[in-house]
Write a protein that holds these residues in place. Structure first.
Motif, PDB file in Angstrom:
ATOM      1  N   ASP A 177     -59.395 -39.740  44.045  1.00 13.77           N
ATOM      2  CA  ASP A 177     -58.109 -39.018  44.714  1.00 13.77           C
ATOM      3  C   ASP A 177     -57.782 -37.339  44.338  1.00 13.77           C
ATOM      4  OD1 ASP A 177     -57.364 -41.475  46.105  1.00 13.77           O
ATOM      5  OD2 ASP A 177     -56.550 -42.294  44.113  1.00 13.77           O
ATOM      6  N   THR A 178     -58.057 -37.192  42.867  1.00 12.33           N
ATOM      7  CA  THR A 178     -57.541 -35.959  42.515  1.00 12.33           C
ATOM      8  C   THR A 178     -58.747 -35.031  42.611  1.00 12.33           C
ATOM      9  OG1 THR A 178     -58.062 -36.381  40.135  1.00 12.33           O
ATOM     10  CG2 THR A 178     -56.008 -36.867  41.074  1.00 12.33           C
ATOM     11  N   LEU A 179     -60.075 -35.721  42.522  1.00 14.23           N
ATOM     12  CA  LEU A 179     -61.266 -34.966  42.354  1.00 14.23           C
ATOM     13  C   LEU A 179     -61.406 -34.330  41.035  1.00 14.23           C
ATOM     14  CD1 LEU A 179     -62.156 -33.452  45.685  1.00 14.23           C
ATOM     15  CD2 LEU A 179     -62.749 -35.473  44.874  1.00 14.23           C
ATOM     16  N   LEU A 180     -60.379 -34.619  39.980  1.00 11.16           N
ATOM     17  CA  LEU A 180     -60.690 -33.928  38.558  1.00 11.16           C
ATOM     18  C   LEU A 180     -61.760 -35.369  37.931  1.00 11.16           C
ATOM     19  CD1 LEU A 180     -57.061 -33.190  37.675  1.00 11.16           C
ATOM     20  CD2 LEU A 180     -58.854 -31.660  38.359  1.00 11.16           C
ATOM     21  N   ALA A 181     -62.160 -34.564  36.726  1.00  7.47           N
ATOM     22  CA  ALA A 181     -63.391 -35.365  35.733  1.00  7.47           C
ATOM     23  C   ALA A 181     -62.604 -36.279  34.927  1.00  7.47           C
ATOM     24  CB  ALA A 181     -64.482 -34.631  35.499  1.00  7.47           C
ATOM     25  N   ALA A 182     -63.156 -37.426  34.771  1.00  4.74           N
ATOM     26  CA  ALA A 182     -62.587 -38.349  33.558  1.00  4.74           C
ATOM     27  C   ALA A 182     -63.291 -37.824  32.354  1.00  4.74           C
ATOM     28  CB  ALA A 182     -62.883 -39.676  33.906  1.00  4.74           C
ATOM     29  N   VAL A 183     -62.773 -36.928  31.648  1.00  2.00           N
ATOM     30  CA  VAL A 183     -63.271 -36.125  30.496  1.00  2.00           C
ATOM     31  C   VAL A 183     -62.902 -36.512  29.217  1.00  2.00           C
ATOM     32  CG1 VAL A 183     -64.129 -33.812  31.627  1.00  2.00           C
ATOM     33  CG2 VAL A 183     -61.812 -34.347  30.714  1.00  2.00           C
ATOM     34  N   PRO A 184     -63.725 -36.733  28.172  1.00  2.00           N
ATOM     35  CA  PRO A 184     -63.326 -37.123  26.964  1.00  2.00           C
ATOM     36  C   PRO A 184     -62.675 -36.135  26.427  1.00  2.00           C
ATOM     37  CG  PRO A 184     -65.775 -37.493  27.195  1.00  2.00           C
ATOM     38  CD  PRO A 184     -65.454 -36.677  28.382  1.00  2.00           C
ATOM     39  N   VAL A 185     -61.602 -36.275  25.610  1.00  2.00           N
ATOM     40  CA  VAL A 185     -60.779 -35.314  24.904  1.00  2.00           C
ATOM     41  C   VAL A 185     -60.506 -35.506  23.477  1.00  2.00           C
ATOM     42  CG1 VAL A 185     -58.380 -34.405  25.214  1.00  2.00           C
ATOM     43  CG2 VAL A 185     -59.357 -35.486  27.278  1.00  2.00           C
ATOM     44  N   SER A 186     -60.889 -34.662  22.479  1.00  2.00           N
ATOM     45  CA  SER A 186     -60.497 -34.777  21.335  1.00  2.00           C
ATOM     46  C   SER A 186     -59.146 -34.448  20.837  1.00  2.00           C
ATOM     47  CB  SER A 186     -61.539 -33.640  20.547  1.00  2.00           C
ATOM     48  OG  SER A 186     -60.943 -32.391  20.922  1.00  2.00           O
ATOM     49  N   ARG A 187     -58.686 -34.883  19.534  1.00  2.00           N
ATOM     50  CA  ARG A 187     -57.474 -34.757  19.197  1.00  2.00           C
ATOM     51  C   ARG A 187     -57.136 -33.346  19.221  1.00  2.00           C
ATOM     52  NH1 ARG A 187     -54.627 -34.409  13.839  1.00  2.00           N
ATOM     53  NH2 ARG A 187     -56.405 -35.313  12.916  1.00  2.00           N
ATOM     54  N   GLY A 188     -57.905 -32.502  19.034  1.00  2.00           N
ATOM     55  CA  GLY A 188     -57.592 -30.760  18.905  1.00  2.00           C
ATOM     56  C   GLY A 188     -57.406 -30.480  20.493  1.00  2.00           C
ATOM     57  N   ASP A 189     -58.274 -30.791  21.389  1.00  2.00           N
ATOM     58  CA  ASP A 189     -58.060 -30.479  22.804  1.00  2.00           C
ATOM     59  C   ASP A 189     -56.489 -30.989  23.293  1.00  2.00           C
ATOM     60  OD1 ASP A 189     -60.511 -29.114  22.908  1.00  2.00           O
ATOM     61  OD2 ASP A 189     -61.507 -30.790  23.693  1.00  2.00           O
ATOM     62  N   LEU A 190     -56.302 -32.044  22.596  1.00  2.00           N
ATOM     63  CA  LEU A 190     -55.003 -32.893  23.372  1.00  2.00           C
ATOM     64  C   LEU A 190     -53.716 -31.986  23.082  1.00  2.00           C
ATOM     65  CD1 LEU A 190     -55.388 -36.766  22.575  1.00  2.00           C
ATOM     66  CD2 LEU A 190     -54.764 -35.625  24.776  1.00  2.00           C
ATOM     67  N   TYR A 191     -53.917 -31.032  21.955  1.00  2.00           N
ATOM     68  CA  TYR A 191     -52.749 -29.991  21.683  1.00  2.00           C
ATOM     69  C   TYR A 191     -52.541 -29.018  22.559  1.00  2.00           C
ATOM     70  CZ  TYR A 191     -52.259 -31.851  16.673  1.00  2.00           C
ATOM     71  OH  TYR A 191     -52.119 -32.643  15.817  1.00  2.00           O
ATOM     72  N   ARG A 192     -53.472 -29.059  23.399  1.00  2.00           N
ATOM     73  CA  ARG A 192     -53.438 -27.736  24.616  1.00  2.00           C
ATOM     74  C   ARG A 192     -53.794 -28.168  25.911  1.00  2.00           C
ATOM     75  NH1 ARG A 192     -56.992 -26.834  20.874  1.00  2.00           N
ATOM     76  NH2 ARG A 192     -59.257 -26.488  21.294  1.00  2.00           N
ATOM     77  N   PHE A 193     -54.041 -29.662  26.031  1.00  2.00           N
ATOM     78  CA  PHE A 193     -54.742 -30.155  27.265  1.00  2.00           C
ATOM     79  C   PHE A 193     -53.906 -29.922  28.469  1.00  2.00           C
ATOM     80  CE2 PHE A 193     -55.833 -33.391  30.221  1.00  2.00           C
ATOM     81  CZ  PHE A 193     -57.192 -33.397  30.342  1.00  2.00           C
ATOM     82  N   GLY A 194     -54.753 -29.242  29.424  1.00  2.00           N
ATOM     83  CA  GLY A 194     -54.154 -28.942  30.966  1.00  2.00           C
ATOM     84  C   GLY A 194     -55.126 -29.535  31.904  1.00  2.00           C
TER      85      GLY A 194
END
Length: 245
Positions: free
Chosen positions: A216-233
């Motif tokens: 639907d969105t064409l975004l990827a189901a990417v693994p996200v680290s805890r550090g990335d979650l602080y600034r995840f967009g």
């Protein structure tokens, strides 16, 4: 399966999957697979009476060439290896609330010594995955699915404990307009918040494969680290270009 996306977009989809195929195959081999295209209602778990299988990167690319856009997999492998698969999704709250809740989930996992993989689902939810290895059902009290649901409920309680008295909880309270629980198990109670879903953890359940595109969105189901979650967009971290790199 007929190709159902514009040719230009399909070429970009092929380019993306060729770049990530080797990373995806590790999550696909030895498990029943389901595929979806962008056509409404286009979803397949079986072909010619047999479960769909993806044995290598070539198999995956062939499926994409036939029109597949998204890939899902069973939490139960042919070997008997079982994944724990928990999804957190927003109901009536911004994605930011899910992101902040997932941060606390990481801390809970560290507290308990679990090594889980957190995966953005390409839309508005976040998966938590880890493996129990090959499980002998005789070693469990009750069935494996009841056991996993009890683990999900315990994690939910621990997330709430981690949120209490934190700046994140204050921010969530301003969005939600109340100071009650942020999370709840799917199917229990009503109201907005972060829904903790264990419905993938069944013999018929499915998990979106890490690095799969969302149809639907064409975004990827990417693994996200805890550090990335602080600034995840979402657009920044889960675009096809970013995930391909």
């Amino acid at each position: 399966m007929q190709q159902s996306v514009p040719s230009g977009d399909h070429r970009e989809t092929l380019r993306y999957y060729r770049a990530v195929a080797e990373r995806m195959v590790a999550f696909l081999v030895d498990r029943p697979v389901a595929v979806r295209s962008r056509s409404p209602g286009s979803f397949a778990r079986r072909v010619g009476g047999s479960s769909i299988r993806v044995k290598n990167a070539g198999d995956l690319i062939e499926r994409v060439e036939q029109g597949a856009m998204a890939f899902y997999v069973s939490p139960v492998a042919d070997s008997g290896e079982i994944w724990f698969a928990l999804r957190m999704e927003p109901r009536g709250v911004p994605f930011e609330v899910v992101r902040l809740t997932a941060l606390k989930l990481h801390l809970v996992l560290e507290d308990t010594g679990l090594d889980g993989l957190t995966v953005f689902d390409g839309d508005s939810g976040i998966w938590l995955l880890w493996t129990y290895g090959v499980v002998d059902p005789d070693e469990l009290t009750g069935d494996i699915w009841s056991f996993q649901r009890s683990v999900a409920a315990a994690l939910q309680v621990r997330i709430e404990e981690r949120l209490d008295g934190t700046p994140e909880r204050d921010r969530i309270g301003r969005w939600m307009g109340w100071e009650g629980r942020v999370t709840r198990i799917e199917g229990t109670g009503t109201g907005d918040g972060v829904i903790v879903s264990a419905k993938a953890m069944s013999l018929d359940g499915l998990v979106r494969v890490p690095f799969s595109l969302n149809e639907d969105t064409l975004l990827a189901a990417v693994p996200v680290s805890r550090g990335d979650l602080y600034r995840f967009g979402r657009e920044r971290y889960a675009s096809r270009d970013r995930a391909r790199r």
